[in-house]
Design an enzyme around this catalytic site. Sequence first.
Site, PDB file in Angstrom:
ATOM      1  N   ASP A   1      19.875  47.290  40.794  1.00 23.34           N
ATOM      2  CA  ASP A   1      18.411  47.596  41.177  1.00 23.34           C
ATOM      3  C   ASP A   1      18.359  47.151  42.884  1.00 23.34           C
ATOM      4  O   ASP A   1      18.247  47.906  43.530  1.00 23.34           O
ATOM      5  CB  ASP A   1      17.333  46.933  40.171  1.00 23.34           C
ATOM      6  CG  ASP A   1      16.047  47.616  40.352  1.00 23.34           C
ATOM      7  OD1 ASP A   1      15.947  48.533  40.800  1.00 23.34           O
ATOM      8  OD2 ASP A   1      15.103  46.987  39.686  1.00 23.34           O
TER       9      ASP A   1
ATOM     10  N   GLU B   1       9.535  50.447  32.917  1.00 21.92           N
ATOM     11  CA  GLU B   1       9.708  49.255  33.225  1.00 21.92           C
ATOM     12  C   GLU B   1       8.605  48.325  33.065  1.00 21.92           C
ATOM     13  O   GLU B   1       8.721  47.467  32.129  1.00 21.92           O
ATOM     14  CB  GLU B   1      10.000  49.316  34.856  1.00 21.92           C
ATOM     15  CG  GLU B   1      10.580  48.216  35.445  1.00 21.92           C
ATOM     16  CD  GLU B   1      10.686  48.498  37.073  1.00 21.92           C
ATOM     17  OE1 GLU B   1      10.283  49.144  37.564  1.00 21.92           O
ATOM     18  OE2 GLU B   1      11.233  47.465  37.627  1.00 21.92           O
TER      19      GLU B   1
END
Length: 335
Positions: free
Chosen positions: A277, A200
């Site tokens: 998310d 990420e």
Amino acid sequence: MTEITEAFLRALPKTDLHMHLEGSLEPETMFMLAQRNGLTLRWPSPEALRAAYAFRDLPDFLALYFEACAVLCSERDFHDATAAYLRRARQDGVAHAEIFFGPQSFTERGIPVAAMMDGILGAIAEAEDAAFSAGLLVSVHRHRSEEAAFEVLRAVEPWSDRILGIGMGGAEIGNPPMKFARFFRAAQDAGFPTMVHAGEEGPAAYVRDALDLDVQRIDHGVAAAADPALVADLAARGVPLTVCPLSNLRLNVVPSLAAHPLASLLRAGVRVTVNSDDPPYFGGWVTENLLACAQAMDLSRAEIVQLLRNGFDAAFVPEPRRAALHAQLEASLAG
Ligand code: ADE
Ligand code: ZN
């Protein structure tokens, strides 16, 4: 210009395989929970809290995210937060949802694991029916120790039959997946599917680590795009990436969605999926994520359909349920 519309996307059956319960609370819900628990938030109103949702990077976001965990205290709170997410996901056309939850933010405040697990699992059981399935992914924090992760594994053992998988999130840089190699092996030996946030903010090497740990899925994984050999390995092994495009945009992982690697990974044959998310924090649920990508990357209808199929293939569901999800998509496209 893309031909894809929001109404088209909302009507299609979708998955949300990467969504954190702690990050699913709308500011209004946070204020309701704070009041219920006699707590005072440091913002005067839900609007002021929402206005604070401007983040420099992942650690900057995580500071607020962990602070806001304080509003969840009782079994009823965990139940109501889960029920609220599941209702909202269903309105979004999600047919199967997998919910990450990290007990360590709460055990450190003395909240019993049973209050969390019974609240969350109770709400999931109430929400499931023939058209909608959901499950729990227990997540550990990578910025804490491996021993602390083992403690979580031991603490949730009584609920292991109802846990879909074991994952890991938190502050990534400096905390590579390999730091937790023994933990992931133990979770796998205990029979759990495993997944890990990797690539990420961290580098492609962390995604390689994740592959080497034999996890079933990699959460985010977008840094892999910088390493063509790794992209080829991900495609060949069919390991799904649960990508969260609006999260990546809001946390400055990418400068724009047009520069996001989702489309190139998809076109390279990687099993990428689109997920939310921490939806209120990042300004979108699954439909908004798909729409923003369709517009910024000029995704075709066939590419959108492939993203949805990838979600069904990546889901931790029994094979009859997987077949039903695929059939529901076919019927929806034909109708
Ligand atoms: N926990 C919640 N959201 C997260 C993210 N985007 N990365 C790592 N850990 C998280
Ligand atoms: Zn995440």
